[in-house]
Design a protein around this motif. Structure first.
Motif, short mmCIF file in Angstrom:
data_model
loop_
_atom_site.label_atom_id
_atom_site.label_comp_id
_atom_site.label_asym_id
_atom_site.label_seq_id
_atom_site.Cartn_x
_atom_site.Cartn_y
_atom_site.Cartn_z
N ARG A 63 28.25 6.31 -20.31
CA ARG A 63 27.72 7.62 -20.70
C ARG A 63 26.20 7.59 -20.73
O ARG A 63 25.54 8.55 -20.34
CB ARG A 63 28.29 8.04 -22.05
CG ARG A 63 29.78 8.35 -22.02
CD ARG A 63 30.22 9.13 -23.25
NE ARG A 63 30.11 8.36 -24.48
CZ ARG A 63 31.07 7.61 -25.00
NH1 ARG A 63 32.24 7.50 -24.37
NH2 ARG A 63 30.89 6.98 -26.14
N THR A 64 25.64 6.48 -21.21
CA THR A 64 24.18 6.34 -21.22
C THR A 64 23.63 6.34 -19.79
O THR A 64 22.61 6.99 -19.50
CB THR A 64 23.78 5.05 -21.93
OG1 THR A 64 24.25 5.09 -23.29
CG2 THR A 64 22.26 4.86 -21.93
N GLU A 65 24.33 5.63 -18.91
CA GLU A 65 23.91 5.59 -17.50
C GLU A 65 23.97 6.98 -16.88
O GLU A 65 23.05 7.41 -16.17
CB GLU A 65 24.81 4.63 -16.72
CG GLU A 65 24.44 4.52 -15.24
CD GLU A 65 25.39 3.62 -14.47
OE1 GLU A 65 25.17 3.43 -13.26
OE2 GLU A 65 26.37 3.12 -15.07
N LEU A 66 25.04 7.73 -17.17
CA LEU A 66 25.19 9.07 -16.62
C LEU A 66 24.11 10.01 -17.16
O LEU A 66 23.53 10.80 -16.41
CB LEU A 66 26.57 9.62 -16.95
CG LEU A 66 26.86 11.06 -16.48
CD1 LEU A 66 26.70 11.17 -14.97
CD2 LEU A 66 28.25 11.50 -16.91
N ALA A 67 23.83 9.91 -18.46
CA ALA A 67 22.80 10.77 -19.06
C ALA A 67 21.44 10.51 -18.40
O ALA A 67 20.69 11.45 -18.11
CB ALA A 67 22.73 10.54 -20.56
N GLY A 68 21.15 9.24 -18.14
CA GLY A 68 19.89 8.91 -17.47
C GLY A 68 19.84 9.43 -16.05
O GLY A 68 18.81 9.95 -15.59
N ALA A 69 20.99 9.32 -15.35
CA ALA A 69 21.05 9.81 -13.97
C ALA A 69 20.89 11.33 -13.92
O ALA A 69 20.22 11.87 -13.04
CB ALA A 69 22.37 9.39 -13.33
N THR A 128 17.26 12.22 -14.42
CA THR A 128 16.52 12.00 -13.18
C THR A 128 16.80 13.09 -12.17
O THR A 128 15.90 13.60 -11.49
CB THR A 128 16.88 10.63 -12.58
OG1 THR A 128 16.51 9.59 -13.51
CG2 THR A 128 16.15 10.39 -11.27
N THR A 129 18.07 13.48 -12.06
CA THR A 129 18.45 14.56 -11.14
C THR A 129 17.75 15.86 -11.48
O THR A 129 17.20 16.55 -10.61
CB THR A 129 19.97 14.76 -11.17
OG1 THR A 129 20.63 13.55 -10.76
CG2 THR A 129 20.39 15.90 -10.23
N GLN A 130 17.73 16.19 -12.77
CA GLN A 130 17.07 17.43 -13.18
C GLN A 130 15.58 17.38 -12.90
O GLN A 130 14.99 18.35 -12.41
CB GLN A 130 17.31 17.70 -14.67
CG GLN A 130 16.67 19.00 -15.14
CD GLN A 130 16.90 19.27 -16.61
OE1 GLN A 130 17.39 18.43 -17.34
NE2 GLN A 130 16.55 20.45 -17.07
N ARG A 131 14.95 16.22 -13.17
CA ARG A 131 13.51 16.10 -12.92
C ARG A 131 13.19 16.29 -11.45
O ARG A 131 12.27 17.03 -11.08
CB ARG A 131 13.02 14.73 -13.39
CG ARG A 131 11.53 14.48 -13.10
CD ARG A 131 11.09 13.12 -13.59
NE ARG A 131 11.73 12.02 -12.89
CZ ARG A 131 11.32 11.56 -11.69
NH1 ARG A 131 10.29 12.14 -11.06
NH2 ARG A 131 11.92 10.56 -11.11
N LEU A 132 13.97 15.63 -10.58
CA LEU A 132 13.69 15.72 -9.16
C LEU A 132 14.01 17.10 -8.59
O LEU A 132 13.31 17.60 -7.70
CB LEU A 132 14.46 14.63 -8.41
CG LEU A 132 14.00 13.20 -8.69
CD1 LEU A 132 14.89 12.19 -7.99
CD2 LEU A 132 12.55 13.00 -8.28
#
Length: 312
Positions: free
Chosen positions: A132-138, A141-145
């Motif tokens: 879940r932590t990995e997904l939240a980080g991904a 990143t997706t939203q930022r890009l």
């Protein structure tokens, strides 16, 4: 005024990956269902209810959601007929249409949020805590890009309202950050950054100016970059680096083989960006009251121009 586009081509594999994710995600959250989240309305109407919040104008919502005016108007009238929103026109401007939630509309948004939270929690339950932590980080990143991808950078005349508004915000920002304050007379003049003299870029997010950068002639063959600024809400996206890249491209188009700039000691993030972008620190090239560090970057040769005598 046309938005500046990247010269790097997008590969078919990148396009396919983006579209594959879109198809999977919209299906997984039920975006294609006419009864989104089990309520009696499609995603479009549900999203509009959510975006209205404490009230907004249809003009503002049209820009924020990138909706056709007619489609937005039809959705608003449908929600009004259902008793979920109220449409009004302010006395000072009867052309402006305001929209706000009724008590029934606020209750539906609360229920919408509850169901959306339940859906998200259900999707995440089968993952371990590290996953879940990995997904939240991904997702972050997706939203930022995606935000960065949605921002356009446009070459404008240095005297335009948006250019001066960005410089006003830049000056206010530096006045608050510099111990000695900032004097607006240090800002570039429009004629220095327009046409053959230089360039001025404004970054737009959803139609709103959110950053800027200027290029002016320092001496023959040498340009100077000034006033690279990003609104606080759009920082840490990589936007300043994009603006800097466009300024360098403009410098090449102006036949500059070198660009220089200076920066204040407190702007450590700017110094780090310039170094990471290939700028080398040099001795002072100009006596500037706000300068503590001076940088230079050598650019590639200017492009061939077929309209010049002897051009091939």
């Amino acid at each position: 005024m046309k938005p500046v586009r990247s010269t790097e081509p997008v590969s078919p594999a990148e396009v396919a990956a983006f579209r594959h994710f879109n198809r999977y995600f919209t299906r997984r959250i039920g975006a294609l269902d006419d009864h989104y989240l089990g309520q009696d309305r499609p995603l479009g109407e549900a999203r509009l209810l959510f975006e209205i919040g404490d009230g907004a104008s249809l003009r503002e919502l049209r820009g924020r959601l990138a909706l056709d005016a007619g489609y937005l108007s039809r959705m608003a009238k449908s929600l009004e007929a259902q008793g979920l929103v109220r449409l009004t026109a302010p006395a000072h401007d009867t052309r402006l249409r305001l929209i706000e939630l009724t008590p029934a509309g606020r209750a539906e948004v609360r229920e919408q949020n509850r169901r959306a939270d339940t859906l998200a929690a259900g999707l995440l339950t089968s993952l371990t805590a590290p996953q879940r932590t990995e997904l939240a980080g991904a997702l972050a990143t997706t939203q930022r890009l995606l935000r960065l991808a949605g921002i356009t950078i446009t070459l404008v005349d240095g005297a335009t309202e948006d250019a001066r508004a960005c410089l006003d915000a830049y000056a206010a920002d530096l006045d608050a950050r510099f111990p000695e304050g900032f004097d607006r007379t240090d800002l570039v003049r429009p004629q220095e950054v327009t046409g053959d003299a230089g360039a001025f870029f404004v970054a737009y997010e959803e139609g709103r100016p959110t950053g800027c950068g200027a290029l002016r002639t320092l001496e023959p063959g040498t340009g100077e970059i000034r006033h690279v600024w990003v609104h606080p809400d759009a920082r840490r996206l990589g936007l300043a680096r994009r603006i800097l890249t466009e300024l360098e491209r403009a410098a090449v188009e102006h036949d500059f083989t070198v660009v220089r700039l200076d920066t204040h000691a407190v702007l450590t993030e700017a110094q780090a960006m310039y170094r990471a972008s290939g700028y080398a620190e040099i001795p002072a090239y100009v006596d500037h009251v706000y300068a503590d560090h001076w940088f230079e970057k050598r650019l590639g040769p200017p492009p061939l121009r077929h309209d010049r005598p002897g051009g091939s």
